[in-house]
Design an enzyme around this catalytic site. Structure first.
Site, PDB file in Angstrom:
ATOM      1  N   HIS A 193     -16.745-114.529  66.239  1.00  0.00           N
ATOM      2  CA  HIS A 193     -18.075-114.838  66.773  1.00  0.00           C
ATOM      3  C   HIS A 193     -19.192-114.260  65.900  1.00  0.00           C
ATOM      4  O   HIS A 193     -20.356-114.654  66.042  1.00  0.00           O
ATOM      5  CB  HIS A 193     -18.221-114.350  68.225  1.00  0.00           C
ATOM      6  N   ASP A 238     -10.321-114.423  68.496  1.00  0.00           N
ATOM      7  CA  ASP A 238     -11.620-114.049  67.928  1.00  0.00           C
ATOM      8  C   ASP A 238     -11.420-113.247  66.641  1.00  0.00           C
ATOM      9  O   ASP A 238     -11.726-112.059  66.559  1.00  0.00           O
ATOM     10  CB  ASP A 238     -12.404-113.234  68.968  1.00  0.00           C
ATOM     11  N   SER A 282     -19.218-105.408  67.257  1.00  0.00           N
ATOM     12  CA  SER A 282     -18.289-106.536  67.200  1.00  0.00           C
ATOM     13  C   SER A 282     -17.609-106.598  65.842  1.00  0.00           C
ATOM     14  O   SER A 282     -18.236-106.378  64.806  1.00  0.00           O
ATOM     15  CB  SER A 282     -19.036-107.851  67.443  1.00  0.00           C
TER      16      SER A 282
END
Length: 274
Positions: free
Chosen positions: A69, A116, A218
């Site tokens: 992402h 992811d 992230s």
């Protein structure tokens, strides 16, 4: 009276942040500053505007592993050996590399957050130093058991009321929680189902100091017993005891994809219908 109002303001700020935080973001809350260069595999990803936006892991001289992402941030540069962000341009330990190619996991689904994973190939090899080390993945990684204490690290936010990335690399310990527990209504982390390709981790005791990877962390590694087992993926709010963080688990399928992509820069897989 002034102190009471200040306490109330902080409480309201925390509540509003938890309610408004979007998914697909992650940060270190309640952690501590990492000793300089003690996590030499950490990578800091910069967007086209020159702002740090995500973390990652240096797997080899030319490959960095992060979260799929993060591609939304248009990553252009990877910085290795960073201790403090403000000094990273003049720090003699830091090495900067542009991104030559990017490989998103072929089965990544932004709607369900599964798979992811994202690999970035650097334009030039990174030289190993005391401040920069590769962290190759194990061929197989055991699914971390419930109760396992793991570490997450990154330069993400450290205060829910100040939406700025940390100048210092921070780390925090989190506890693995069973997927079945995380999928219960009480712990339900937004609309997403925690699958076997994910790891759920957060706070499980009564300690009021909740530590969490919740925008800026992230793509960073989830380390259990010194081994990277996952990638910081998503969550809702920050430091919310009933909303643990979720990490992409480095399953055998994921490791096979990583190894094949780094070796041949191609990978064919039939992805399940979501």
């Amino acid at each position: 009276m002034a102190r009471s109002l200040l306490a109330l303001a902080k409480t309201l700020c925390f509540i509003l942040h938890v309610q408004s935080c979007t998914c697909g973001e992650a940060e270190i809350i309640g952690g501590e500053k990492v000793k300089a260069h003690s996590l030499p595999h950490m990578a800091l990803l910069y967007n086209s505007k020159g702002n740090p936006v995500c973390g990652g892991t240096l797997l080899s001289s030319k490959w960095v592993l992060s979260a799929a992402h993060c591609i939304q941030s248009m990553i252009c540069t990877v910085r290795l050996g960073v201790d403090t962000v403000k000094n990273s341009k003049t720090d003699g330990f830091v090495q900067n590399r542009t991104v030559a190619r990017q490989y998103q996991h072929p089965c990544y689904n932004a709607d369900t957050k599964i798979h992811d994973l994202w690999l970035l190939k650097l334009s030039q090899a990174v030289e190993e130093t005391m401040a920069i080390k590769y962290l190759p993945l194990a061929n197989t990684i055991p699914d971390p058991k419930e109760g396992t204490i793991c570490m997450v690290a990154g330069w993400g936010m450290v205060n829910v009321c100040i939406k700025e990335m940390s100048d210092d690399l921070m780390s925090a310990n989190v506890t693995v929680i069973k997927r079945e527990t995380c999928n219960l209504t009480k712990y339900k982390n937004t609309k997403y189902t925690i699958t076997s390709d994910m790891v759920c981790a957060g706070a499980v005791d009564e300690n009021p100091d909740v530590r969490d990877a919740c925008s800026g962390d992230s793509g960073g590694p989830l380390m259990c017993n010194g081994v990277q087992v996952g990638i910081t993926s998503f969550g809702i709010g920050c430091a919310n005891r009933t909303k643990p963080g979720v990490y992409a688990f480095l399953s055998k399928q994921h490791i096979d994809w990583i190894n094949e992509t780094m070796k041949n820069e191609s990978y064919s897989e039939e992805c399940p219908t979501q």
